[in-house]
Design a protein around this motif. Structure first.
Motif, PDB file in Angstrom:
ATOM      1  N   GLU A   3      -5.063  -2.565   7.367  1.00  0.00           N
ATOM      2  CA  GLU A   3      -4.665  -1.987   6.072  1.00  0.00           C
ATOM      3  C   GLU A   3      -5.133  -0.545   5.965  1.00  0.00           C
ATOM      4  OE1 GLU A   3      -6.611  -1.205   3.051  1.00  0.00           O
ATOM      5  OE2 GLU A   3      -8.553  -1.593   3.944  1.00  0.00           O
ATOM      6  N   LYS A  47      -9.689  -2.507   7.899  1.00  0.00           N
ATOM      7  CA  LYS A  47      -9.398  -1.094   7.589  1.00  0.00           C
ATOM      8  C   LYS A  47      -8.944  -0.370   8.858  1.00  0.00           C
ATOM      9  CE  LYS A  47      -9.696   2.710   5.123  1.00  0.00           C
ATOM     10  NZ  LYS A  47      -8.589   2.949   4.216  1.00  0.00           N
ATOM     11  N   PRO A  90      -4.243 -15.077   0.628  1.00  0.00           N
ATOM     12  CA  PRO A  90      -4.757 -13.748   0.980  1.00  0.00           C
ATOM     13  C   PRO A  90      -5.100 -13.680   2.469  1.00  0.00           C
ATOM     14  CG  PRO A  90      -6.459 -15.032  -0.117  1.00  0.00           C
ATOM     15  CD  PRO A  90      -5.248 -15.910  -0.065  1.00  0.00           C
ATOM     16  N   ILE A 120     -13.279  -3.338  -2.953  1.00  0.00           N
ATOM     17  CA  ILE A 120     -12.624  -3.690  -4.225  1.00  0.00           C
ATOM     18  C   ILE A 120     -13.653  -3.613  -5.346  1.00  0.00           C
ATOM     19  CG2 ILE A 120     -11.294  -5.491  -5.431  1.00  0.00           C
ATOM     20  CD1 ILE A 120     -10.794  -6.704  -2.565  1.00  0.00           C
ATOM     21  N   TYR A 146      -4.724  -2.067  -5.618  1.00  0.00           N
ATOM     22  CA  TYR A 146      -4.880  -2.972  -6.764  1.00  0.00           C
ATOM     23  C   TYR A 146      -5.696  -2.354  -7.897  1.00  0.00           C
ATOM     24  CZ  TYR A 146      -2.721  -6.617  -3.976  1.00  0.00           C
ATOM     25  OH  TYR A 146      -1.829  -7.342  -3.244  1.00  0.00           O
ATOM     26  N   TYR A 162      -4.579  -0.719   1.120  1.00  0.00           N
ATOM     27  CA  TYR A 162      -4.049  -1.945   0.493  1.00  0.00           C
ATOM     28  C   TYR A 162      -4.945  -2.400  -0.653  1.00  0.00           C
ATOM     29  CZ  TYR A 162      -2.875  -6.895  -0.090  1.00  0.00           C
ATOM     30  OH  TYR A 162      -2.525  -8.112  -0.614  1.00  0.00           O
ATOM     31  N   TYR A 163      -6.225  -2.559  -0.384  1.00  0.00           N
ATOM     32  CA  TYR A 163      -7.118  -3.052  -1.442  1.00  0.00           C
ATOM     33  C   TYR A 163      -7.226  -2.026  -2.572  1.00  0.00           C
ATOM     34  CZ  TYR A 163      -8.126  -6.695   1.915  1.00  0.00           C
ATOM     35  OH  TYR A 163      -7.976  -7.739   2.787  1.00  0.00           O
ATOM     36  N   ILE A 216     -14.448  -6.484   2.887  1.00  0.00           N
ATOM     37  CA  ILE A 216     -13.323  -6.422   1.950  1.00  0.00           C
ATOM     38  C   ILE A 216     -13.853  -6.289   0.515  1.00  0.00           C
ATOM     39  CG2 ILE A 216     -11.314  -7.660   1.034  1.00  0.00           C
ATOM     40  CD1 ILE A 216     -11.061  -8.957   3.866  1.00  0.00           C
ATOM     41  N   ARG A 217     -14.870  -7.074   0.212  1.00  0.00           N
ATOM     42  CA  ARG A 217     -15.449  -7.013  -1.146  1.00  0.00           C
ATOM     43  C   ARG A 217     -15.907  -5.588  -1.461  1.00  0.00           C
ATOM     44  NH1 ARG A 217     -16.551 -10.679  -4.921  1.00  0.00           N
ATOM     45  NH2 ARG A 217     -16.006 -12.453  -3.586  1.00  0.00           N
ATOM     46  N   GLN A 256       0.830  -1.218   0.000  1.00  0.00           N
ATOM     47  CA  GLN A 256       0.000   0.000   0.000  1.00  0.00           C
ATOM     48  C   GLN A 256       0.862   1.266   0.000  1.00  0.00           C
ATOM     49  OE1 GLN A 256      -2.267  -0.780   3.547  1.00  0.00           O
ATOM     50  NE2 GLN A 256      -0.807   0.171   4.926  1.00  0.00           N
ATOM     51  N   ALA A 272     -11.501  -9.276  -6.418  1.00  0.00           N
ATOM     52  CA  ALA A 272     -11.983  -9.500  -5.039  1.00  0.00           C
ATOM     53  C   ALA A 272     -11.932 -10.988  -4.699  1.00  0.00           C
ATOM     54  CB  ALA A 272     -13.394  -8.949  -4.885  1.00  0.00           C
ATOM     55  N   LEU A 276      -8.546 -11.813  -3.666  1.00  0.00           N
ATOM     56  CA  LEU A 276      -8.014 -11.147  -2.464  1.00  0.00           C
ATOM     57  C   LEU A 276      -8.757 -11.530  -1.182  1.00  0.00           C
ATOM     58  CD1 LEU A 276      -7.371  -7.580  -3.954  1.00  0.00           C
ATOM     59  CD2 LEU A 276      -5.642  -9.109  -2.991  1.00  0.00           C
TER      60      LEU A 276
END
Ligand code: NAP
Length: 536
Positions: A332, A213, A208, A308, A339, A335-336, A304-305, A192, A314, A317
């Motif tokens: 993080e 967050k 992964p 992304i 990508y 980080y996501y 997380i989804r 990141q 997704a 990850l």
């Protein structure tokens, strides 16, 4: 070379080593601290890779022994970067005049117990010898880097660097083609941070992680004052919690007493805290109960989804093969999002492992990925690696390396049967190996060791070590607690599963920091029952 006689030798000048040095010096002992590094700071010296940052709130990650220190030091953020924590440790070393007892650039090669003299004979790689009554290892539980032996590394024309051996002067990655192997807490911080600096970033991901967050904020003004007003309370409460943090795990059974909707609300609150509260502050069942764990895992996957945009990305990850919290949870901060950049590529190496280096880069599934620099965020031989790197021999030439190559055993992570007067701060089978806000556990262990040494010294005792029976009982209890959890079968550094041939056992005691502290206190109060105290 002549040997030097001292009371205590401490290996490691990080958080634990500096405090141990302070404690024993204050007790009037002749004490020497050595460190292989060119500077003090331990973990916070070595791990100067881009983006290295604390994941415990800073206001709970400090020494509690000096009110003056607490009053003087100001953290700038809730989760400060590596340089600030290192500055803190420098500040402590200067304030308490610790530097003149720390010898840097000194790597210990061997430590042999001389039974007739009841002394440790400790030799550095340069041949310097100390004879010490007490040997205290403060080498850290994540300090021996793991470097996967990909074939052909001597052919590669670019640079290879492990994150825990990052050059202190830094590396200019601007405009370079950079690869990162490893997507644990370290890889996530690196990725990141450098994504926007490099020309091309290729991430080689095998497993992964569920990254939470991070909610970071400045600790200036009212925020800072608020947390500072709680220092006294923290000093008392942290050692009695489950994980050594400001939050505690609720009672067992609480999760099942709530409705699904109420549990969801609580998870939202914990997620919003943006900290490891999401890991060791939601429900104890996350660590024990597959159903509750799956519920929390689904919640984390959804979060997380949502971060992304690309659903296929997704899928790659988001972890599905293990439950939330059964590996150490990373935080993080972008980080996501990294990508989504055009210059960042994710290469899944779970099915097709990295084959080898070529002259120009790495080869995976027959495709060459050209690189100028390869960053190894590949973790550590945790808990035991730095201890077994030295030739430590106890009574009857018993080798710690050989012993632990067969079975990793200790007594509360503090001492090992067969190794009198050797104390192992953050040794395996204590919460400090992995399941703790480190400063909480390290201070508790250092204080226990200091008390034990003071007891030995003032009671004409030559040496102290746990009996075999006491050790067996601890290992049995440790295993019973560990094997009831969902962590026991994971493959990461927690269980030694990341190192080929390492005996498997959950490295960290997971019965809770408070429970462990009480057990340690009871042992001291009993006059060290279960330990052999040999008279002088
Ligand atoms: P780690 O969690 O052990 O992660 C190592 C990574 O390297 C994993 O993704 C692993 O994949 C990968 N890897 C290893 N060998 C590989 C191979 N041959 N091919 C492909 N991938 C390979 O190590 P870490 O990220 O350094 O973190 C270790 C611990 O340090 C953390 O859990 C945390 O406790 C601490 N830490 C804390 C902070 C903080 O915020 N304060 C920051 C960094 C680290 P597999 O999982 O598939 O093996």
């Amino acid at each position: 070379m002549q040997s030097k006689s001292i009371d205590a030798l401490i290996i490691g000048a990080g958080i634990a080593g500096l405090y141990q040095l302070y404690q024993l010096r204050e007790a009037g002992m002749s004490v020497q601290c050595v460190d292989a590094a060119e500077d003090i700071g331990g973990t916070w010296h070595w791990n100067c890779y881009p983006g290295a940052r604390l994941d415990s709130p800073s206001y709970t990650y400090q020494y509690w022994f000096s009110q003056e220190l607490l009053d003087e030091w100001q953290w700038s953020e809730r989760f400060p970067g590596q340089a600030e924590i290192k500055r803190y440790l420098h500040y402590v070393a200067d304030k308490f005049d610790l530097r003149d007892r720390v010898q840097l650039n000194t790597r210990i090669a061997s430590a042999h117990w001389d039974e007739s003299a009841a002394r440790w004979v400790v030799t550095s790689e340069a041949g310097q010898v100390w004879r010490a009554r007490y040997l205290i290892s403060c080498v850290g539980m994540l300090s021996a880097p793991k470097l996967p032996p990909f074939a052909g590394h001597d052919q590669f024309k670019g640079d290879i660097v492990h994150t825990a051996r990052w050059p202190q002067q830094g590396i200019d990655l601007t405009g370079k083609r950079v690869g990162v192997v490893g997507t644990g807490a370290t890889g996530i911080q690196v990725i990141q941070t450098i994504a926007s600096q490099v020309a091309q970033l290729t991430v080689f991901q095998r497993t992964p992680q569920y990254a939470v967050k991070m909610n970071n904020y400045p600790l200036t003004g009212a925020q800072g004052d608020y947390w500072r007003s709680r220092h006294k309370q923290f000093a008392e409460s942290l050692p009695n919690t489950f994980g050594g943090f400001e939050w505690d795990l609720p009672e067992l059974g609480w999760a099942t007493s709530l409705s699904v909707k109420e549990r969801r609300q609580w998870l939202e609150e914990c997620w919003a805290d943006g900290s490891l509260k999401m890991w060791v502050g939601t429900f104890p069942e996350v660590l024990f109960d597959e159903k509750i764990n799956e519920e929390v895992s689904i919640f984390a996957r959804e979060k997380i989804r949502a971060a992304i945009d690309d659903p296929l990305l997704a899928d790659k990850l988001i972890p599905t093969s293990f439950g939330f919290g059964t590996y150490r949870v990373p935080l993080e901060n972008g980080y996501y999002a990294a990508y989504a950049r055009d210059n960042v590529e994710l290469v899944d190496v779970s099915e097709s492992p990295i084959e080898r280096f070529t002259e120009n880069g790495l080869l995976v599934a027959g495709r060459e990925y050209p690189l100028d620099v390869l960053i190894m965020a590949t973790g550590f031989d945790a808990g035991t690696g730095s201890l077994t790197a030295m030739d430590v021999r106890g009574r009857d030439q018993l080798s710690l390396r050989e012993l632990w190559s067969r079975d990793i055993r200790s007594t509360l992570g503090l001492q090992v049967h067969g190794f009198p007067n050797l104390f192992t701060i953050a040794g395996p089978l204590a919460p400090s190996t992995a399941f703790c806000n480190m400063t909480t556990c390290l201070q508790q262990q250092v204080e226990w060791v200091s008390d034990a040494i003071n007891y030995i010294s003032s009671n004409a005792i030559a040496s102290m070590e746990p009996t075999k029976e006491r050790q067996d009982r601890w290992v049995e209890h440790h295993d019973e607690v560990a094997n009831a959890t969902l962590l026991a079968n994971t493959n990461g550094w927690y269980t030694g599963g990341n190192i080929v041939g390492k005996p498997r056992r959950l490295l960290s005691y997971i019965g809770g920091v408070g429970t462990y502290r009480q057990l340690c206190a009871d042992i001291a109060a009993s006059g060290y029952q279960g330990f052999t105290l040999r008279a002088q």
